[in-house]
Enzyme design. Sequence first.
Site, PDB file in Angstrom:
ATOM      1  N   LYS A   1       0.858  -1.208   0.000  1.00 40.68           N
ATOM      2  CA  LYS A   1       0.000   0.000   0.000  1.00 40.68           C
ATOM      3  C   LYS A   1       0.890   1.253   0.000  1.00 40.68           C
ATOM      4  O   LYS A   1       1.998   1.211  -0.544  1.00 40.68           O
ATOM      5  CB  LYS A   1      -0.966  -0.024   1.184  1.00 40.68           C
ATOM      6  CG  LYS A   1      -1.711  -1.342   1.303  1.00 40.68           C
ATOM      7  CD  LYS A   1      -2.879  -1.258   2.228  1.00 40.68           C
ATOM      8  CE  LYS A   1      -3.452  -2.638   2.440  1.00 40.68           C
ATOM      9  NZ  LYS A   1      -4.721  -2.636   3.120  1.00 40.68           N
TER      10      LYS A   1
ATOM     11  N   GLU B   1     -11.197 -10.738  -1.180  1.00 45.45           N
ATOM     12  CA  GLU B   1     -10.843  -9.958   0.001  1.00 45.45           C
ATOM     13  C   GLU B   1     -12.111  -9.363   0.613  1.00 45.45           C
ATOM     14  O   GLU B   1     -12.567  -8.287   0.181  1.00 45.45           O
ATOM     15  CB  GLU B   1      -9.897  -8.814  -0.386  1.00 45.45           C
ATOM     16  CG  GLU B   1      -8.599  -9.271  -0.997  1.00 45.45           C
ATOM     17  CD  GLU B   1      -7.490  -8.250  -0.767  1.00 45.45           C
ATOM     18  OE1 GLU B   1      -6.502  -8.611  -0.130  1.00 45.45           O
ATOM     19  OE2 GLU B   1      -7.659  -7.095  -1.180  1.00 45.45           O
TER      20      GLU B   1
ATOM     21  N   HIS C   1      -8.866  -3.195  -6.031  1.00 44.84           N
ATOM     22  CA  HIS C   1      -8.699  -3.285  -4.569  1.00 44.84           C
ATOM     23  C   HIS C   1      -9.816  -2.491  -3.893  1.00 44.84           C
ATOM     24  O   HIS C   1     -10.214  -1.430  -4.366  1.00 44.84           O
ATOM     25  CB  HIS C   1      -7.325  -2.761  -4.153  1.00 44.84           C
ATOM     26  CG  HIS C   1      -6.989  -3.106  -2.734  1.00 44.84           C
ATOM     27  ND1 HIS C   1      -7.488  -2.395  -1.669  1.00 44.84           N
ATOM     28  CD2 HIS C   1      -6.245  -4.105  -2.215  1.00 44.84           C
ATOM     29  CE1 HIS C   1      -7.041  -2.947  -0.543  1.00 44.84           C
ATOM     30  NE2 HIS C   1      -6.295  -3.997  -0.848  1.00 44.84           N
TER      31      HIS C   1
ATOM     32  N   GLY D   1      -7.382  -5.114   6.939  1.00 41.24           N
ATOM     33  CA  GLY D   1      -6.779  -4.176   7.888  1.00 41.24           C
ATOM     34  C   GLY D   1      -7.509  -4.088   9.213  1.00 41.24           C
ATOM     35  O   GLY D   1      -7.253  -3.199  10.016  1.00 41.24           O
TER      36      GLY D   1
ATOM     37  N   GLU E   1      -9.822  -0.588  -1.458  1.00 43.01           N
ATOM     38  CA  GLU E   1      -9.499   0.803  -1.105  1.00 43.01           C
ATOM     39  C   GLU E   1      -9.666   1.711  -2.317  1.00 43.01           C
ATOM     40  O   GLU E   1     -10.113   2.852  -2.184  1.00 43.01           O
ATOM     41  CB  GLU E   1      -8.077   0.881  -0.507  1.00 43.01           C
ATOM     42  CG  GLU E   1      -8.067   0.321   0.911  1.00 43.01           C
ATOM     43  CD  GLU E   1      -6.766  -0.341   1.340  1.00 43.01           C
ATOM     44  OE1 GLU E   1      -5.738  -0.147   0.676  1.00 43.01           O
ATOM     45  OE2 GLU E   1      -6.813  -1.078   2.336  1.00 43.01           O
TER      46      GLU E   1
HETATM   47  C1  PEP Z   1      -5.014  -5.873   1.461  1.00 43.96           C
HETATM   48  O1  PEP Z   1      -4.980  -4.663   1.549  1.00 43.96           O
HETATM   49  O2  PEP Z   1      -5.035  -6.379   0.340  1.00 43.96           O
HETATM   50  C2  PEP Z   1      -5.038  -6.651   2.683  1.00 43.96           C
HETATM   51  C3  PEP Z   1      -5.400  -7.898   2.595  1.00 43.96           C
HETATM   52  O3  PEP Z   1      -4.682  -6.013   3.844  1.00 43.96           O
HETATM   53  P1  PEP Z   1      -4.488  -6.698   5.318  1.00 43.96           P
HETATM   54  O4  PEP Z   1      -3.712  -7.951   5.119  1.00 43.96           O
HETATM   55  O5  PEP Z   1      -3.755  -5.665   6.094  1.00 43.96           O
HETATM   56  O6  PEP Z   1      -5.863  -6.965   5.842  1.00 43.96           O
END
Ligand code: PEP
Length: 256
Positions: A14, A170, A98, A176, A100
Amino acid sequence: MFESAEKIIAGNWKMNLLPGEGLLLVNELVNNLEVQKTKVILAPPFPYLSELSKKLKSKPGFYLAAQNCHHKSSGAFTGEVAPQMLKAMGVEYVILGHSEQRSLFGESDEWIAKKIQNALIAGLNVIYCCGETLDDRDAGKQFDRVRSQVQTAFNKFPSDRLDQVVIAYEPVWAIGTGKTASPEQANEMHAHIRDLLAAQFGKNAAQTVPILYGGSVKSGNAPDLLSCPDIDGALVGGASLVADEFIEIVRSAEKL
Ligand code: PEP
């Protein structure tokens, strides 16, 4: 083609680490990890790609990813980066969709689909991220959400390019947050994604697409998650910034 015995462990840095810190981290990884059956993909911020490309070139099993790209090859798009530029710098993968980027910058499924198309044309491999929010899951709509994301992203997808695709499931509520999907929750979604791919591209082709789990993966939960039959690896955020943690995660993939 993806061999089912292989695992992929991708580290998404990131917008973290200053140049010296990034260099220190990558040196730790390169010096302490030898991989036989695991692909290790590192996704640093854009400014570090050039340096890492030189470092990783001679390290077997290590690959370089960008965290994003634009859907056009060139033009008046201030602040954007074309996949053709990434490819020319030795980048092999790009993370697209992603959560984000979706939530903070309003990326729609249609927009992400355009990026996928241009990344493929540029010759990059795509790590396509999808996953439901907590509201979706609480409403029992997690499978619908992921279906609509995957179907839109791969709507006009050429089947002869499937070998350029990795999918990362995800769940947004696990990114996070320290909350991880249980191996059962993750595996059932991976199986759902595999079914969606099979419906569009056929069963055999669907088997060749690696599906990674992402969301608070750490050395402690990696072995259980990675040993699920439909989980082909992990996309790791926070824990990829800590050399010992990331090394442990890769080692647990190597042991399988
Ligand atoms: C990500 O941002 O793709 C992610 C999985 O973050 P984290 O492992 O920190 O949850």
